[in-house]
Design a protein around this motif. Structure first.
Motif, PDB file in Angstrom:
ATOM      1  N   LEU A 175      10.514  -1.933   7.289  1.00  0.00           N
ATOM      2  CA  LEU A 175       9.859  -2.820   8.258  1.00  0.00           C
ATOM      3  C   LEU A 175      10.580  -4.163   8.340  1.00  0.00           C
ATOM      4  O   LEU A 175      10.704  -4.748   9.428  1.00  0.00           O
ATOM      5  N   MET A 176      11.042  -4.647   7.188  1.00  0.00           N
ATOM      6  CA  MET A 176      11.772  -5.913   7.169  1.00  0.00           C
ATOM      7  C   MET A 176      13.099  -5.787   7.911  1.00  0.00           C
ATOM      8  O   MET A 176      13.464  -6.664   8.702  1.00  0.00           O
ATOM      9  N   PHE A 177      13.813  -4.704   7.671  1.00  0.00           N
ATOM     10  CA  PHE A 177      15.093  -4.506   8.361  1.00  0.00           C
ATOM     11  C   PHE A 177      14.864  -4.405   9.865  1.00  0.00           C
ATOM     12  O   PHE A 177      15.641  -4.953  10.660  1.00  0.00           O
ATOM     13  N   LYS A 178      13.800  -3.714  10.260  1.00  0.00           N
ATOM     14  CA  LYS A 178      13.500  -3.592  11.695  1.00  0.00           C
ATOM     15  C   LYS A 178      13.228  -4.960  12.309  1.00  0.00           C
ATOM     16  O   LYS A 178      13.702  -5.267  13.408  1.00  0.00           O
ATOM     17  N   ALA A 179      12.484  -5.808  11.584  1.00  0.00           N
ATOM     18  CA  ALA A 179      12.180  -7.154  12.080  1.00  0.00           C
ATOM     19  C   ALA A 179      13.433  -7.999  12.223  1.00  0.00           C
ATOM     20  O   ALA A 179      13.480  -8.923  13.041  1.00  0.00           O
ATOM     21  N   LEU A 180      14.447  -7.691  11.419  1.00  0.00           N
ATOM     22  CA  LEU A 180      15.717  -8.431  11.463  1.00  0.00           C
ATOM     23  C   LEU A 180      16.762  -7.730  12.341  1.00  0.00           C
ATOM     24  O   LEU A 180      17.932  -8.114  12.330  1.00  0.00           O
ATOM     25  N   ASN A 181      16.321  -6.709  13.075  1.00  0.00           N
ATOM     26  CA  ASN A 181      17.218  -5.938  13.952  1.00  0.00           C
ATOM     27  C   ASN A 181      18.387  -5.332  13.181  1.00  0.00           C
ATOM     28  O   ASN A 181      19.531  -5.340  13.633  1.00  0.00           O
ATOM     29  N   MET A 182      18.057  -4.791  12.004  1.00  0.00           N
ATOM     30  CA  MET A 182      19.054  -4.155  11.159  1.00  0.00           C
ATOM     31  C   MET A 182      18.632  -2.713  10.878  1.00  0.00           C
ATOM     32  O   MET A 182      17.447  -2.387  10.918  1.00  0.00           O
ATOM     33  N   SER A 201      11.473 -15.013  11.007  1.00  0.00           N
ATOM     34  CA  SER A 201      11.352 -13.745  11.733  1.00  0.00           C
ATOM     35  C   SER A 201      10.476 -12.753  10.975  1.00  0.00           C
ATOM     36  O   SER A 201       9.643 -12.057  11.564  1.00  0.00           O
ATOM     37  N   LEU A 202      10.658 -12.709   9.668  1.00  0.00           N
ATOM     38  CA  LEU A 202       9.892 -11.768   8.846  1.00  0.00           C
ATOM     39  C   LEU A 202       8.418 -12.147   8.783  1.00  0.00           C
ATOM     40  O   LEU A 202       7.535 -11.287   8.860  1.00  0.00           O
ATOM     41  N   ARG A 203       8.133 -13.445   8.678  1.00  0.00           N
ATOM     42  CA  ARG A 203       6.732 -13.863   8.570  1.00  0.00           C
ATOM     43  C   ARG A 203       6.010 -13.738   9.904  1.00  0.00           C
ATOM     44  O   ARG A 203       4.796 -13.521   9.935  1.00  0.00           O
ATOM     45  N   ALA A 226       6.719 -11.253  12.067  1.00  0.00           N
ATOM     46  CA  ALA A 226       6.509  -9.810  12.208  1.00  0.00           C
ATOM     47  C   ALA A 226       5.547  -9.264  11.159  1.00  0.00           C
ATOM     48  O   ALA A 226       4.791  -8.329  11.428  1.00  0.00           O
ATOM     49  N   LEU A 227       5.575  -9.853   9.943  1.00  0.00           N
ATOM     50  CA  LEU A 227       4.781  -9.354   8.818  1.00  0.00           C
ATOM     51  C   LEU A 227       4.046 -10.534   8.181  1.00  0.00           C
ATOM     52  O   LEU A 227       4.434 -11.033   7.123  1.00  0.00           O
ATOM     53  N   PRO A 228       2.979 -11.006   8.812  1.00  0.00           N
ATOM     54  CA  PRO A 228       2.320 -12.240   8.354  1.00  0.00           C
ATOM     55  C   PRO A 228       1.694 -12.147   6.966  1.00  0.00           C
ATOM     56  O   PRO A 228       1.375 -13.177   6.378  1.00  0.00           O
ATOM     57  N   GLU A 229       1.520 -10.936   6.443  1.00  0.00           N
ATOM     58  CA  GLU A 229       0.989 -10.807   5.086  1.00  0.00           C
ATOM     59  C   GLU A 229       1.992 -11.237   4.021  1.00  0.00           C
ATOM     60  O   GLU A 229       1.622 -11.445   2.853  1.00  0.00           O
ATOM     61  N   MET A 230       3.253 -11.393   4.403  1.00  0.00           N
ATOM     62  CA  MET A 230       4.265 -11.868   3.479  1.00  0.00           C
ATOM     63  C   MET A 230       4.167 -13.391   3.351  1.00  0.00           C
ATOM     64  O   MET A 230       3.855 -14.097   4.307  1.00  0.00           O
ATOM     65  N   THR A 231       4.421 -13.884   2.143  1.00  0.00           N
ATOM     66  CA  THR A 231       4.339 -15.324   1.888  1.00  0.00           C
ATOM     67  C   THR A 231       5.601 -15.790   1.181  1.00  0.00           C
ATOM     68  O   THR A 231       6.384 -14.978   0.670  1.00  0.00           O
ATOM     69  N   THR A 232       5.808 -17.101   1.170  1.00  0.00           N
ATOM     70  CA  THR A 232       6.956 -17.634   0.449  1.00  0.00           C
ATOM     71  C   THR A 232       6.821 -17.320  -1.038  1.00  0.00           C
ATOM     72  O   THR A 232       5.724 -17.326  -1.595  1.00  0.00           O
ATOM     73  N   SER A 233       7.937 -17.043  -1.662  1.00  0.00           N
ATOM     74  CA  SER A 233       7.941 -16.667  -3.070  1.00  0.00           C
ATOM     75  C   SER A 233       9.263 -17.112  -3.680  1.00  0.00           C
ATOM     76  O   SER A 233      10.201 -17.494  -2.967  1.00  0.00           O
ATOM     77  N   PHE A 234       9.328 -17.074  -5.000  1.00  0.00           N
ATOM     78  CA  PHE A 234      10.576 -17.419  -5.656  1.00  0.00           C
ATOM     79  C   PHE A 234      10.609 -16.803  -7.052  1.00  0.00           C
ATOM     80  O   PHE A 234       9.573 -16.422  -7.613  1.00  0.00           O
ATOM     81  N   ILE A 235      11.815 -16.707  -7.584  1.00  0.00           N
ATOM     82  CA  ILE A 235      12.009 -16.309  -8.984  1.00  0.00           C
ATOM     83  C   ILE A 235      12.579 -17.521  -9.692  1.00  0.00           C
ATOM     84  O   ILE A 235      13.602 -18.075  -9.280  1.00  0.00           O
ATOM     85  N   ALA A 236      11.918 -17.960 -10.740  1.00  0.00           N
ATOM     86  CA  ALA A 236      12.310 -19.192 -11.413  1.00  0.00           C
ATOM     87  C   ALA A 236      13.682 -19.073 -12.060  1.00  0.00           C
ATOM     88  O   ALA A 236      14.073 -18.020 -12.579  1.00  0.00           O
ATOM     89  N   GLY A 272       7.454 -12.726  -0.594  1.00  0.00           N
ATOM     90  CA  GLY A 272       6.792 -11.803  -1.499  1.00  0.00           C
ATOM     91  C   GLY A 272       5.422 -11.389  -0.992  1.00  0.00           C
ATOM     92  O   GLY A 272       4.943 -11.860   0.047  1.00  0.00           O
ATOM     93  N   ILE A 273       4.795 -10.491  -1.749  1.00  0.00           N
ATOM     94  CA  ILE A 273       3.444 -10.010  -1.474  1.00  0.00           C
ATOM     95  C   ILE A 273       2.698  -9.951  -2.800  1.00  0.00           C
ATOM     96  O   ILE A 273       3.255  -9.528  -3.813  1.00  0.00           O
ATOM     97  N   TYR A 274       1.424 -10.348  -2.790  1.00  0.00           N
ATOM     98  CA  TYR A 274       0.669 -10.416  -4.040  1.00  0.00           C
ATOM     99  C   TYR A 274       0.112  -9.044  -4.429  1.00  0.00           C
ATOM    100  O   TYR A 274      -0.184  -8.208  -3.580  1.00  0.00           O
TER     101      TYR A 274
END
Length: 334
Positions: free
Chosen positions: A169-176, A232-234, A236-246, A261-263
């Motif tokens: 779904l993410m690749f589709k949203a990015l036209n990939m 673009s991803l948010r 198309a897929l609003p359930e996704m939120t900003t995330s990070f790896i420390a 990310g997704i919780y």
């Protein structure tokens, strides 16, 4: 959706599940006796494939709950969140791990994996952790951006897991487009190391055991989403939120890795006794040190994060625990 090359793990998962049952039942005194008369004789948690965070978290949680509840709790290897929701619906398992995005698809019957059917059995118990999307290539790879992954062999985890469902779904949203490869994280990590895959999109709570092993070989580099791609991803897929790896989570990460990310939440069937659901939540939140020994991602398994769930109704027993313990906000189970 791009075709999947699926690596089947079902037989291995069944054998692991049987072994787990025998170990728990044989190792627990009076294993057939549960803590309350109306509690089931055993509990089964749907996790995911070996090598990922769900699997390790589930094994540790099963051990903790077995001790605290006085009944055998078994972690069952599965294909991930989508399969877990189906198994919960059928009654084959009583507890499961899900990402809220997959839970939303199941509730509404919108994901391809649902076949248009609504899966509305899951009831939220407790928050687990955020799952960041990690785009990984080998250190010598000629790929240097997310866009470079178009047309490449990309491993995305178990077919029924969050990565298996959301990466296309993410690749589709990015036209990939890309020929995706599904399978356990353990198998896919080997394929990346031996150059049978060009990249991995790892969707699991860090540190992911198999990524840690790749790091030990000095063989990993991370690709980053651009600001425009995140937007673009948010959209198309609003359930996704900003995330990070420390920084420091993996040796090669010298600065925070910014991504989306997704919780994740632990869920249960609604017919699980209310007192048992309450006892499960109590065991998880009153034993933070033991939870942290299970996996570092459990640092986010804290009561205050119950507000991250805006998708699923809470189990009545879980709602009673949050209200009794004066967690910010109030809940009502259905």
């Amino acid at each position: 959706m791009s075709p999947h090359v699926c690596t089947k793990m079902n037989k291995k998962n069944v054998l692991l599940w049987i072994a787990a049952i025998l170990m728990v039942v044989l190792g627990l005194p009076n294993a057939s006796r549960s803590g309350e008369p109306n509690w089931p004789e055993t509990l089964t948690i749907g996790t995911a494939s070996p090598g990922g965070t769900y699997y390790r978290y589930g094994e540790g949680l099963a051990r903790l709950l077995t001790r605290k509840l006085g009944l055998p709790v078994i972690a069952r290897p599965t294909e991930g969140a989508a399969e877990n929701i189906k198994l919960l619906e059928s009654g084959e398992i009583q507890l499961a791990f899900v990402t809220l995005g997959i839970a939303q698809q199941g509730w509404n019957g919108t994901g391809d994996w649902t076949g248009g059917r609504q899966f509305r059995t899951a009831r939220a118990l407790f928050p687990m952790y955020d799952t960041p999307f990690q785009f990984i290539v080998t250190s010598e790879s000629p790929l240097h951006s997310i866009t470079d992954l178009s047309g490449k062999q990309v491993g995305i985890g178990p077919e029924g897991g969050t990565g298996g469902v959301y990466t296309p779904l993410m690749f589709k949203a990015l036209n990939m487009t890309a020929p995706f490869v599904t399978g356990s994280w353990a198998d896919l990590a080997v394929q990346l190391s031996t150059h049978r895959l060009d990249a991995l999109v790892v969707v699991a709570g860090p540190p992911v055991p198999e990524v840690t092993e790749l790091e030990k070989k000095g063989n990993v580099r991370y690709l980053v989403l651009t600001p425009g791609q995140k937007v673009s991803l948010r959209v198309a897929l609003p359930e996704m939120t900003t995330s990070f790896i420390a920084a420091g989570t993996y040796p090669s990460l010298r600065r925070d890795y910014q991504t989306l990310g997704i919780y994740n939440f632990a869920v249960a069937r609604p017919d699980l006794p209310e007192s048992l659901a309450y006892a499960i939540v109590e065991a998880v939140f009153t034993n933070p040190d033991e939870m942290m020994q299970i996996h570092p991602a459990a640092a986010e398994t804290v009561a205050a994060n119950f507000t991250r769930n805006t998708i699923l109704p809470f189990h009545a027993g879980a709602a009673r625990w949050y209200n009794n313990n004066a967690v910010a906000g109030s809940l009502r189970g259905d």
